[in-house]
Design an enzyme around this catalytic site. Structure first.
Site, short mmCIF file in Angstrom:
data_model
loop_
_atom_site.label_atom_id
_atom_site.label_comp_id
_atom_site.label_asym_id
_atom_site.label_seq_id
_atom_site.Cartn_x
_atom_site.Cartn_y
_atom_site.Cartn_z
NE ARG A 173 -1.83 4.03 9.22
CZ ARG A 173 -2.39 4.02 8.01
NH1 ARG A 173 -3.12 5.06 7.61
NH2 ARG A 173 -2.23 2.98 7.20
CG ASP A 268 -1.59 -0.16 2.20
OD1 ASP A 268 -1.54 1.07 2.02
OD2 ASP A 268 -1.43 -0.69 3.32
#
Length: 327
Positions: A173, A268
């Site tokens: 990130r 995910d």
């Protein structure tokens, strides 16, 4: 004296920060309605596996506030076991998710100093002691704070030493840290991982040779990672599908063709499908196929995890014609 009753181990243990996500269907600057959701890479994976029938524990820290209560209630409702701590002095993290255009989604984080960032080794120690077949970690947690970084390092070392499969998703990130900062922290963690999961632009964060080195391609970086003892290097390619590299060879799978609505959480979802098939004893090709299938559910439904399938629904995609109503 009554003998102590051991708590049963779970299929998967994961931990990290879950936040409240406030979603906008258009530009935030224009105002309008917001919908409230639970967001967090680790809890997304936990929900995905729980829906597929696996026993899952999520460990984390939330504020003693309505946002934290909302997260705990949602995870419990999905059948996820909790090992959590509530902190009165810190607030639960919040993020705003803006659908800026049909093709661009932007996230705005309000998580600095959050309750979730105080997660430490003690918070995961009890969950680790009960045992898990797979420990799933992400690079996001390591970026939150020094204590959270120590928790990731401690858990990886302990789980690997106990014989559990350590699954490590790089999940870089850029709003949390630079690539150079991430590389210094994440690369040493690879030696504990049995499964490394990364997008094709994240491999350079964990390979021995930096991704900026001239001529460093995917095959070279994968070879270095496998040489560190990792058994499987899983590369997520978004709309192009995914690949798995092992010492025995390479497997590829195209993405399942669907109408894309919301790509947030797709990685995910893929991870949840891949690890679910691993727990079921599927071979590499079978794990890869379930991963792209659960990823397709994610991108073709709204929300990080809300559209993820139950086990009985896995056959819906790929067998039902597009636009059809199953009767």
């Amino acid at each position: 004296m009554t003998a102590a009753v051991e708590r049963p181990s779970v299929d998967l243990l994961t931990f990290g920060e879950s936040m409240v996500s406030l979603r906008s269907a258009g530009p935030l600057s224009a105002g309008g309605a917001l919908t409230m959701h639970v967001a967090g890479a680790e809890s997304n994976v936990a929900v995905g596996l729980a829906r597929l029938g696996h026993s899952v524990t999520w460990a984390g820290v939330v504020g003693a506030d309505p946002h934290g209560e909302f997260i705990l209630r949602q995870l419990r409702a999905e059948g996820v076991r909790l090992e959590h701590r509530e902190v009165a002095a810190r607030r639960t993290g919040v993020m705003f998710l803006e659908q800026r255009t049909a093709d661009v989604t932007r996230a705005f984080y309000y998580r600095s100093g959050s309750a979730g960032s105080t997660l430490c080794p003690e918070d995961v120690e009890q969950a680790l002691s009960t045992g898990a077949r797979i420990l799933h970690l992400t690079g996001i947690t390591a970026a939150l704070s020094l204590e959270s970084r120590k928790a990731v390092e401690y858990a990886a070392e302990q789980a690997a030493g106990a014989g559990a499969v350590v699954s490590f998703d790089v999940n870089y990130r850029s709003k949390l840290w630079s690539r150079e900062e991430a590389r210094k922290v994440l690369a040493p963690l690879v030696r504990h991982a049995g499964i490394l999961i990364a997008s094709d632009d994240e491999l350079g964060l964990v390979a021995a040779a930096p991704d900026s080195a001239p001529g460093t391609g995917e095959s070279a970086m994968v070879a270095e990672i496998l040489g560190l003892g990792v058994r499987e290097v899983v590369v997520k390619r978004g709309a192009a599908g995914a690949s798995v590299h092992t010492p025995e060879g390479r497997w590829d799978a195209p993405a399942v063709p669907v109408t894309s609505i919301d790509t947030v959480g797709a990685g995910d979802a893929f991870t949840a499908g891949y690890l679910s098939a691993l727990l079921d004893g599927a071979d590499v090709a079978g794990r890869l196929q379930r991963g792209v299938l659960t990823g397709a559910f994610a991108v073709s439904t709204a929300g990080d995890w809300e559209g993820l399938p139950g086990r009985a629904e896995l056959a819906l995609l790929g067998t039902t014609p597009s636009g059809a109503t199953q009767r």
